[in-house]
Design an enzyme around this catalytic site. Structure first.
Site, PDB file in Angstrom:
ATOM      1  N   ASP A 192       0.786  -1.228   0.000  1.00 39.93           N
ATOM      2  CA  ASP A 192       0.000   0.000   0.000  1.00 39.93           C
ATOM      3  C   ASP A 192       0.821   1.282   0.000  1.00 39.93           C
ATOM      4  O   ASP A 192       0.345   2.326   0.419  1.00 39.93           O
ATOM      5  CB  ASP A 192      -0.918   0.007   1.227  1.00 39.93           C
ATOM      6  CG  ASP A 192      -0.167  -0.280   2.532  1.00 39.93           C
ATOM      7  OD1 ASP A 192       1.046  -0.001   2.588  1.00 39.93           O
ATOM      8  OD2 ASP A 192      -0.783  -0.794   3.481  1.00 39.93           O
ATOM      9  N   GLU A 233      -0.330  -9.245  -1.073  1.00 33.24           N
ATOM     10  CA  GLU A 233      -0.943  -8.742   0.154  1.00 33.24           C
ATOM     11  C   GLU A 233      -2.176  -7.895  -0.180  1.00 33.24           C
ATOM     12  O   GLU A 233      -2.389  -6.795   0.324  1.00 33.24           O
ATOM     13  CB  GLU A 233       0.054  -7.940   1.001  1.00 33.24           C
ATOM     14  CG  GLU A 233      -0.388  -7.788   2.455  1.00 33.24           C
ATOM     15  CD  GLU A 233       0.590  -6.992   3.307  1.00 33.24           C
ATOM     16  OE1 GLU A 233       1.291  -7.615   4.118  1.00 33.24           O
ATOM     17  OE2 GLU A 233       0.636  -5.753   3.155  1.00 33.24           O
ATOM     18  N   GLU A 263      -2.268   4.958   3.223  1.00 33.60           N
ATOM     19  CA  GLU A 263      -2.154   3.566   2.799  1.00 33.60           C
ATOM     20  C   GLU A 263      -3.507   2.911   2.495  1.00 33.60           C
ATOM     21  O   GLU A 263      -3.618   2.100   1.564  1.00 33.60           O
ATOM     22  CB  GLU A 263      -1.402   2.751   3.854  1.00 33.60           C
ATOM     23  CG  GLU A 263       0.074   3.055   3.958  1.00 33.60           C
ATOM     24  CD  GLU A 263       0.404   4.238   4.848  1.00 33.60           C
ATOM     25  OE1 GLU A 263       1.605   4.514   5.044  1.00 33.60           O
ATOM     26  OE2 GLU A 263      -0.533   4.895   5.356  1.00 33.60           O
ATOM     27  N   HIS A 294       5.407   4.948  14.561  1.00 34.19           N
ATOM     28  CA  HIS A 294       5.780   5.739  13.387  1.00 34.19           C
ATOM     29  C   HIS A 294       4.596   6.279  12.596  1.00 34.19           C
ATOM     30  O   HIS A 294       4.783   7.084  11.693  1.00 34.19           O
ATOM     31  CB  HIS A 294       6.642   4.905  12.436  1.00 34.19           C
ATOM     32  CG  HIS A 294       5.859   3.912  11.623  1.00 34.19           C
ATOM     33  ND1 HIS A 294       5.378   2.743  12.148  1.00 34.19           N
ATOM     34  CD2 HIS A 294       5.463   3.945  10.328  1.00 34.19           C
ATOM     35  CE1 HIS A 294       4.731   2.079  11.214  1.00 34.19           C
ATOM     36  NE2 HIS A 294       4.759   2.786  10.092  1.00 34.19           N
ATOM     37  N   ARG A 315       1.701   8.283  10.853  1.00 31.37           N
ATOM     38  CA  ARG A 315       1.396   9.708  10.730  1.00 31.37           C
ATOM     39  C   ARG A 315       0.198  10.105  11.586  1.00 31.37           C
ATOM     40  O   ARG A 315       0.192  11.137  12.245  1.00 31.37           O
ATOM     41  CB  ARG A 315       1.086  10.063   9.267  1.00 31.37           C
ATOM     42  CG  ARG A 315       2.259  10.014   8.319  1.00 31.37           C
ATOM     43  CD  ARG A 315       1.815  10.461   6.929  1.00 31.37           C
ATOM     44  NE  ARG A 315       2.877  10.346   5.932  1.00 31.37           N
ATOM     45  CZ  ARG A 315       3.088   9.257   5.213  1.00 31.37           C
ATOM     46  NH1 ARG A 315       2.304   8.192   5.378  1.00 31.37           N
ATOM     47  NH2 ARG A 315       4.060   9.213   4.331  1.00 31.37           N
ATOM     48  N   HIS A 364      12.062   6.045  15.512  1.00 30.17           N
ATOM     49  CA  HIS A 364      11.935   6.431  14.105  1.00 30.17           C
ATOM     50  C   HIS A 364      12.659   7.746  13.855  1.00 30.17           C
ATOM     51  O   HIS A 364      12.754   8.605  14.735  1.00 30.17           O
ATOM     52  CB  HIS A 364      10.445   6.569  13.752  1.00 30.17           C
ATOM     53  CG  HIS A 364      10.153   6.572  12.295  1.00 30.17           C
ATOM     54  ND1 HIS A 364      10.259   7.697  11.514  1.00 30.17           N
ATOM     55  CD2 HIS A 364       9.756   5.571  11.461  1.00 30.17           C
ATOM     56  CE1 HIS A 364       9.928   7.397  10.266  1.00 30.17           C
ATOM     57  NE2 HIS A 364       9.626   6.125  10.199  1.00 30.17           N
TER      58      HIS A 364
END
Length: 382
Positions: free
Chosen positions: A95, A117, A131, A207, A209, A239
């Site tokens: 994605d 996937e 994603e 990590h 967003r 990260h």
């Protein structure tokens, strides 16, 4: 038959490495690997670990570029390579922006796309962002769908994807995980020192967003847990995102039982996960990997595209709530029965044979079915 694999991030590299290895071994298939370089150092480590040398490396990574800039540059650079190579099939994974652009540019050349996937869904277009929309768009563009689980297949069927073009394979990340954990490994000195301790180790990663504004609550929960449990330590590969690092500095500071370390290469990370007692993460892939090593996972997100793990009991959604993370983590640390009930569950995401299944399907089923008819069907769906 020529199969082009397009990838560009570390997670894609990990999950596609077993597929590329299987393609390279098959004398019937001409394998072409295109690395966009959306990630650089982290992905280079993965390629070296799996002994893969891409045919193309675009080095697309650029500090500070927006998703819009990245997308534009990828379209301009990937398109001429697809035109030159003219593969029979393009494989993309998951994605990412690389995934979306790889599928779209192949589609514009009327080349069939296989989505590895496929079918993961939260049905919330902003979680994870971007994603969720990327994978939905790729599944509209793809002609073939390699779904990790029956639930993923059902998601696609519910979206009117032809069931005959969906193959349940298991997740290739389990192939990669088992390949690496079966190899002997020596930690670097710093990690070796951490694991000399007999303390229970929590592996923490953050990590996403959409979590940036709430990460302080995750870290406050961690502080409380370590303060109240002297036999517990935390390993936290931080990260590189400056916003995440600023929040870590503000909320965690210095604590001898919270080990703030640089991001790990995949081999070290997998073995850290293997040595850990439990995992707290907002990552997607770790939700699949950790259960393969018998590690309970507390998912620091409000949604997951991997509900199979929640249903099976290997995952528990805790969001970014300080109280919920603290409560659920403490329960697993002090209640052996609760811990074992999660740790002993079979991994619902695969058995390590996904890549072989994918390549077998490509060679024995898909190649003979590639036709203008399937491409027309894809055109109609969009």
């Amino acid at each position: 038959m020529k199969v082009m694999t397009i990838f560009g991030t570390r997670p894609e590299g990990i999950k596609m490495a077993p597929v590329i290895q299987a393609l390279n071994r098959d004398p019937f298939i001409e394998s072409v690997a295109l690395n966009t370089g959306q990630h650089k150092e982290m992905l280079d480590q993965v390629l070296e670990l799996f002994q893969l040398v891409p045919d193309y490396n675009l080095h697309i990574m650029k500090n500070g570029q927006t998703v819009e800039e990245l997308t534009s540059r990828l379209i301009q650079t990937v398109t001429p390579i697809i035109q030159k190579e003219a593969p029979d099939l393009v494989l993309v994974h998951g994605d990412t922006t690389t995934t979306l652009v790889g599928a779209y540019t192949a589609f514009l050349q009327k080349i069939p796309v296989g989505h590895v996937e496929a079918g993961l869904r939260t049905d919330n277009k902003y979680s994870p962002f971007p994603e969720e929309i990327n994978r939905q768009l790729v599944d509209r563009l793809a002609s073939y769908h390699f779904a990790a689980t029956p639930s993923n297949k059902q998601n696609l069927i519910d979206e009117k994807i032809n069931a005959d073009h969906i193959i349940v394979t298991g997740n290739t990340v389990i192939d990669a995980l088992l390949q690496i954990t079966e190899q002997p490994h020596l930690f670097p000195a710093a990690l070796k020192k951490i694991f000399k301790s007999e303390k229970k180790t929590i592996l923490l990663t953050t990590h996403r967003r959409e979590n940036l504004k709430d990460l302080q609550y995750v870290y406050r929960a961690i502080n409380r847990i370590v303060k109240e449990n002297k036999d517990v330590q935390v390993v936290f590969p931080v990260h590189k995102n400056p916003k995440i690092r600023a929040t870590v500095r503000a909320e965690i500071g210095e604590n001898e039982n919270i080990h703030l370390i640089e991001p790990l290469d995949y081999q070290d990370f997998v073995h850290v996960m293997k040595q850990s007692y439990l995992v707290i993460t907002d990552s997607g892939g770790i939700q699949e990997e950790a259960p393969g090593l018998g590690k309970p996972v507390l998912v620091a997100r409000n949604t997951t595209e991997r509900p199979e793990g929640v249903e099976a009991g290997t995952l528990k959604l805790v969001g970014t709530s300080e109280e919920k993370i603290y409560t659920e983590c403490t329960r697993l640390l002090v209640n052996e029965t609760a811990y074992k009930s999660m740790a002993a569950i079979s991994n619902p995401f695969g058995n390590g044979e996904a890549a072989a299944h994918i390549v077998s399907c490509i060679k024995n089923n898909i190649f003979e079915n590639i036709s203008e008819g399937m491409l027309e069907e894809t055109l109609e769906r969009i």
